[in-house]
Design a protein around this motif. Structure first.
Motif, PDB file in Angstrom:
ATOM      1  N   MET A 117      41.522  43.671  57.156  1.00 10.58           N
ATOM      2  CA  MET A 117      41.779  43.184  58.358  1.00 10.58           C
ATOM      3  C   MET A 117      42.515  43.897  59.305  1.00 10.58           C
ATOM      4  SD  MET A 117      41.968  39.782  58.658  1.00 10.58           S
ATOM      5  CE  MET A 117      41.088  38.674  57.567  1.00 10.58           C
ATOM      6  N   GLY A 136      40.728  34.188  48.553  1.00 14.13           N
ATOM      7  CA  GLY A 136      39.717  34.833  48.216  1.00 14.13           C
ATOM      8  C   GLY A 136      38.428  34.669  49.555  1.00 14.13           C
ATOM      9  N   VAL A 190      55.165  52.225  55.663  1.00 16.92           N
ATOM     10  CA  VAL A 190      56.235  51.392  56.273  1.00 16.92           C
ATOM     11  C   VAL A 190      57.248  51.286  55.218  1.00 16.92           C
ATOM     12  CG1 VAL A 190      56.996  49.796  57.811  1.00 16.92           C
ATOM     13  CG2 VAL A 190      54.603  50.830  58.188  1.00 16.92           C
ATOM     14  N   CYS A 215      31.425  37.822  49.615  1.00 17.93           N
ATOM     15  CA  CYS A 215      30.579  36.713  49.812  1.00 17.93           C
ATOM     16  C   CYS A 215      30.988  35.798  51.311  1.00 17.93           C
ATOM     17  CB  CYS A 215      30.367  35.736  48.838  1.00 17.93           C
ATOM     18  SG  CYS A 215      29.320  36.541  47.570  1.00 17.93           S
ATOM     19  N   GLU A 260      48.710  53.477  56.816  1.00 24.08           N
ATOM     20  CA  GLU A 260      48.075  52.949  55.652  1.00 24.08           C
ATOM     21  C   GLU A 260      48.648  53.672  54.434  1.00 24.08           C
ATOM     22  OE1 GLU A 260      46.028  50.408  54.143  1.00 24.08           O
ATOM     23  OE2 GLU A 260      46.820  51.681  52.460  1.00 24.08           O
ATOM     24  N   ARG A 261      49.383  53.283  53.321  1.00 20.46           N
ATOM     25  CA  ARG A 261      50.193  54.080  52.541  1.00 20.46           C
ATOM     26  C   ARG A 261      49.047  54.474  51.442  1.00 20.46           C
ATOM     27  NH1 ARG A 261      50.523  51.509  47.597  1.00 20.46           N
ATOM     28  NH2 ARG A 261      52.330  52.145  47.181  1.00 20.46           N
ATOM     29  N   SER A 294      42.677  44.746  48.336  1.00 26.46           N
ATOM     30  CA  SER A 294      41.912  43.602  47.866  1.00 26.46           C
ATOM     31  C   SER A 294      40.310  43.820  48.383  1.00 26.46           C
ATOM     32  CB  SER A 294      42.235  42.459  48.667  1.00 26.46           C
ATOM     33  OG  SER A 294      43.793  42.052  48.332  1.00 26.46           O
ATOM     34  N   THR A 295      40.526  44.429  49.715  1.00 22.38           N
ATOM     35  CA  THR A 295      39.243  44.801  50.266  1.00 22.38           C
ATOM     36  C   THR A 295      38.377  45.713  49.185  1.00 22.38           C
ATOM     37  OG1 THR A 295      40.285  44.824  52.415  1.00 22.38           O
ATOM     38  CG2 THR A 295      38.219  46.077  52.174  1.00 22.38           C
ATOM     39  N   ASN A 305      34.519  40.434  46.213  1.00 22.93           N
ATOM     40  CA  ASN A 305      33.158  39.989  45.895  1.00 22.93           C
ATOM     41  C   ASN A 305      32.086  39.739  46.808  1.00 22.93           C
ATOM     42  OD1 ASN A 305      34.297  40.072  43.241  1.00 22.93           O
ATOM     43  ND2 ASN A 305      34.204  37.699  43.073  1.00 22.93           N
ATOM     44  N   GLY A 319      39.143  36.411  52.773  1.00 24.57           N
ATOM     45  CA  GLY A 319      39.685  37.175  53.960  1.00 24.57           C
ATOM     46  C   GLY A 319      38.549  38.245  54.566  1.00 24.57           C
ATOM     47  N   GLN A 355      35.563  37.558  54.620  1.00 23.30           N
ATOM     48  CA  GLN A 355      34.469  36.805  55.828  1.00 23.30           C
ATOM     49  C   GLN A 355      35.297  36.175  56.934  1.00 23.30           C
ATOM     50  OE1 GLN A 355      33.567  32.642  53.944  1.00 23.30           O
ATOM     51  NE2 GLN A 355      34.351  33.907  52.341  1.00 23.30           N
TER      52      GLN A 355
HETATM   53  C1  LIG Z   1      38.525  39.591  43.090  1.00 24.39           C
HETATM   54  C2  LIG Z   1      38.470  39.352  44.562  1.00 24.39           C
HETATM   55  C3  LIG Z   1      37.225  38.551  45.177  1.00 24.39           C
HETATM   56  C4  LIG Z   1      37.139  38.448  46.468  1.00 24.39           C
HETATM   57  N1  LIG Z   1      36.005  37.976  46.948  1.00 24.39           N
HETATM   58  C5  LIG Z   1      35.911  37.609  48.441  1.00 24.39           C
HETATM   59  C6  LIG Z   1      34.598  37.082  48.910  1.00 24.39           C
HETATM   60  O1  LIG Z   1      33.744  36.907  48.221  1.00 24.39           O
HETATM   61  N2  LIG Z   1      34.503  36.939  50.226  1.00 24.39           N
HETATM   62  C7  LIG Z   1      35.712  36.870  51.105  1.00 24.39           C
HETATM   63  O2  LIG Z   1      35.701  36.687  52.144  1.00 24.39           O
HETATM   64  N3  LIG Z   1      36.664  37.381  50.475  1.00 24.39           N
HETATM   65  C8  LIG Z   1      36.708  37.703  49.191  1.00 24.39           C
HETATM   66  N4  LIG Z   1      38.111  38.134  48.680  1.00 24.39           N
HETATM   67  C9  LIG Z   1      39.114  38.321  49.632  1.00 24.39           C
HETATM   68  C10 LIG Z   1      39.300  39.507  50.360  1.00 24.39           C
HETATM   69  O3  LIG Z   1      38.742  40.639  49.740  1.00 24.39           O
HETATM   70  C11 LIG Z   1      40.535  39.791  51.042  1.00 24.39           C
HETATM   71  O4  LIG Z   1      41.215  38.488  51.582  1.00 24.39           O
HETATM   72  C12 LIG Z   1      40.617  40.980  51.960  1.00 24.39           C
HETATM   73  O5  LIG Z   1      39.948  42.045  51.519  1.00 24.39           O
HETATM   74  C13 LIG Z   1      42.014  41.137  52.297  1.00 24.39           C
HETATM   75  O6  LIG Z   1      42.042  42.184  53.420  1.00 24.39           O
HETATM   76  P1  LIG Z   1      43.585  42.762  53.649  1.00 24.39           P
HETATM   77  O7  LIG Z   1      43.236  43.639  54.763  1.00 24.39           O
HETATM   78  O8  LIG Z   1      44.095  41.545  54.281  1.00 24.39           O
HETATM   79  O9  LIG Z   1      44.230  43.259  52.591  1.00 24.39           O
HETATM   80  P2  LIG Z   1      44.012  44.585  51.767  1.00 24.39           P
HETATM   81  O10 LIG Z   1      42.574  44.866  51.489  1.00 24.39           O
HETATM   82  O11 LIG Z   1      44.628  44.419  50.583  1.00 24.39           O
HETATM   83  O12 LIG Z   1      44.633  45.787  52.634  1.00 24.39           O
HETATM   84  C14 LIG Z   1      46.040  45.891  52.875  1.00 24.39           C
HETATM   85  C15 LIG Z   1      46.485  47.310  53.153  1.00 24.39           C
HETATM   86  O13 LIG Z   1      47.877  47.226  53.345  1.00 24.39           O
HETATM   87  C16 LIG Z   1      48.148  48.504  52.725  1.00 24.39           C
HETATM   88  N5  LIG Z   1      49.713  48.484  52.668  1.00 24.39           N
HETATM   89  C17 LIG Z   1      50.422  47.361  52.244  1.00 24.39           C
HETATM   90  N6  LIG Z   1      51.642  47.721  52.454  1.00 24.39           N
HETATM   91  C18 LIG Z   1      52.027  48.858  53.292  1.00 24.39           C
HETATM   92  C19 LIG Z   1      53.053  49.410  53.620  1.00 24.39           C
HETATM   93  N7  LIG Z   1      54.396  49.044  53.609  1.00 24.39           N
HETATM   94  N8  LIG Z   1      52.673  50.638  54.509  1.00 24.39           N
HETATM   95  C20 LIG Z   1      51.581  51.064  54.581  1.00 24.39           C
HETATM   96  N9  LIG Z   1      50.405  50.373  54.289  1.00 24.39           N
HETATM   97  C21 LIG Z   1      50.761  49.343  53.532  1.00 24.39           C
HETATM   98  C22 LIG Z   1      47.716  48.358  51.425  1.00 24.39           C
HETATM   99  O14 LIG Z   1      47.882  49.955  50.745  1.00 24.39           O
HETATM  100  C23 LIG Z   1      46.230  48.076  51.674  1.00 24.39           C
HETATM  101  O15 LIG Z   1      45.447  49.085  51.860  1.00 24.39           O
HETATM  102  C24 LIG Z   1      38.132  38.570  47.356  1.00 24.39           C
HETATM  103  C25 LIG Z   1      39.257  38.977  46.925  1.00 24.39           C
HETATM  104  C26 LIG Z   1      39.532  39.413  45.311  1.00 24.39           C
HETATM  105  C27 LIG Z   1      40.829  40.109  45.120  1.00 24.39           C
END
Ligand SMILES: Cc1cc2nc3c(=O)[nH]c(=O)nc-3n(C[C@H](O)[C@H](O)[C@H](O)COP(=O)(O)OP(=O)(O)OC[C@H]3O[C@@H](n4cnc5c(N)ncnc54)[C@H](O)[C@@H]3O)c2cc1C
Length: 410
Positions: free
Chosen positions: A27, A363, A194, A65, A49-50, A58-59, A63, A365, A367
């Motif tokens: 994201m 699940g 942060v 999809c 990014e920590r 989560s990224t 999975n 995020g 896409q």
């Molecule tokens: C098992 C599983 C299966 C999934 N399957 C699917 C799927 O098939 N299709 C789909 O669309 N989605 C799927 N998802 C969901 C998708 O992976 C997540 O919604 C998406 O990756 C979220 O991305 P993000 O950037 O919001 O969070 P993250 O990838 O968690 O990134 C957040 C980042 O913020 C950083 N951070 C947090 N706090 C701080 C701070 N205070 N200072 C600095 N950095 C910080 C963390 O270190 C992390 O790297 C799945 C998730 C899981 C767990």
């Protein structure tokens, strides 16, 4: 996932940024890239990014999809844009001859209903999806049996399947290219955490003014985007805001089957809550633990007993050929789980207008990242959504206790 293109600074180049994004997962990287590519922004963008290895993001546990079988128009349209985007990176991110193809393996999701009320939900969802242009088809038990003879269907009344733009795509490719092209467009990525956010009240309401990092950097900023995944509530709290998003464990299992099914297995959502699909020459299954509760942000302890107790029995009774399977590996990831309605929270806080949420994606995020990245960039720069209106995801529904009910949550 591989992260070959990571390049992070240990200290920020400036003390002031126009936009600071907390979290550099899919994201944060999407939002940074969409902002950076706009000619009408031109501000300094910092992603903090920590953990640049993204080991626990989560990224990295996804999975990967994408589907159009949702029950709300907004989720359908968000994923339709996601499907267009990943399948035409050249159009959306180019022209750039280095950009790879990112096709969708359209095996489709297969929803199974074993009750009349479940079947009615599938009928209503299919009608809505069809109105939105999705290719979802309803299948009677007989039709399903003819196409996929490996399922045990005694309890099944109806199924729905969409074989168009629904299945697996290389989320890691998208992630890599957003980061690479973001960096080339001037996005700075700081390896730091942060730890606090400062806000100020003024005649026009409260605003965030800056933040402090674990390494001791004090930075001022024009706006903050919370893209901190399962830690989103902690980041919101630093800004004095409540956010009902918590980490929930989700398990993924890769297994080999002695007896191949002879065709690709759609992503099948069983009534037990377990889902299973083809994964190259192997198969992938996933589920939540039965005692699905919030966990600590750093609790990734495996739950190996779930394979024997829950996953294997469920998939072997649905697909008898899966009596003889061998677990290859498994992992635990965290959903960022919005306890109100398991849907995304996107956009500014009504009382803190320059603090933006991109949180609670459960699940789906990965896409949703193209549409959310594009939408937030539009909102930040022009003050309104220009292409797809993401207002249904606004924070206001949390205040009003008005859930955006999505019946097709996995
Ligand atoms: C098992 C599983 C299966 C999934 N399957 C699917 C799927 O098939 N299709 C789909 O669309 N989605 C799927 N998802 C969901 C998708 O992976 C997540 O919604 C998406 O990756 C979220 O991305 P993000 O950037 O919001 O969070 P993250 O990838 O968690 O990134 C957040 C980042 O913020 C950083 N951070 C947090 N706090 C701080 C701070 N205070 N200072 C600095 N950095 C910080 C963390 O270190 C992390 O790297 C799945 C998730 C899981 C767990």
């Amino acid at each position: 996932m591989t992260h070959a293109h990571t390049s992070n600074t240990a200290a920020p180049n400036h003390t002031s940024y126009d936009a600071i994004i907390v979290g550099g997962g899919i994201m944060g990287s999407a939002i940074a890239w969409f902002l950076a590519r706009r000619d009408d922004f031109g501000g300094r963008i910092l992603v903090i990014e920590r953990d640049p290895s993204y080991e626990f993001a989560s990224t990295s546990h996804t999975n990967s999809c994408i589907r159009q079988q949702f029950s709300t128009e907004i989720n359908i349209k968000v994923s339709q844009f996601g499907a267009d985007f990943v399948q035409d990176l050249q159009h959306y991110m180019g022209p750039d001859e280095r950009l790879p193809d990112c096709p969708i393996q359209s095996f489709g999701y297969m929803y199974l209903a074993n009750s009349e009320s479940g079947a009615q939900v599938l009928r209503e969802n299919q009608a809505l999806q069809a109105r939105c242009g999705a290719g979802t088809q309803l299948l009677s038990r007989e039709e399903l049996d003819a196409r996929y003879p490996f399922y045990a269907l005694d309890d099944i009344l109806l199924a729905s399947h969409n074989p168009i733009n629904e299945g697996y795509f290389e989320g890691a490719t998208l992630f890599d290219w957003w980061r690479r092209l973001g960096r080339e467009a001037g996005v700075e990525v700081l390896h730091d955490e942060v730890v606090s956010i400062t806000r100020q009240s003024g005649p026009e309401g409260a605003r965030v003014t800056g933040l402090v990092t674990a390494a001791g950097h004090t930075l001022s900023c024009g706006l903050i985007v919370n893209a901190s995944g399962p830690r989103a509530a902690l980041t919101a709290h630093m800004a004095g805001l409540e956010l009902p998003v918590e980490p929930r464990k989700r398990l993924t299992f890769i297994f080999d089957a002695a007896e191949a099914l002879g065709q690709t297995l759609p992503l099948t959502i069983d009534s037990s809550g377990v889902h299973v699909r083809s994964d190259g020459a192997y198969y992938m299954a996933g589920c939540a633990p039965d005692d699905d509760a919030a966990v600590a942000v750093d609790d990734f302890d495996d739950r190996p007993e779930l394979w024997e107790e829950k996953v294997w029995p469920a998939i072997a009774s649905r697909i008898p050929a899966f009596e003889r399977i061998k677990l290859i590996r498994s992992w635990v990831g965290h959903y960022a789980y919005n306890t109100l309605d398991q849907n995304a929270v996107v956009g500014p806080h009504p009382e803190l207008a320059n603090f933006y949420f991109a949180n609670g994606f459960s699940g789906h995020g990965l896409q949703q990242s193209p549409a959310v990245g594009r939408g937030l960039a539009e909102l930040i720069v022009t003050g309104a959504y220009q292409s797809l209106d993401l207002t249904p995801f606004a924070y206001q529904r949390l205040i009003d206790n008005r859930p955006l009910v999505e019946k097709a949550v996995i």
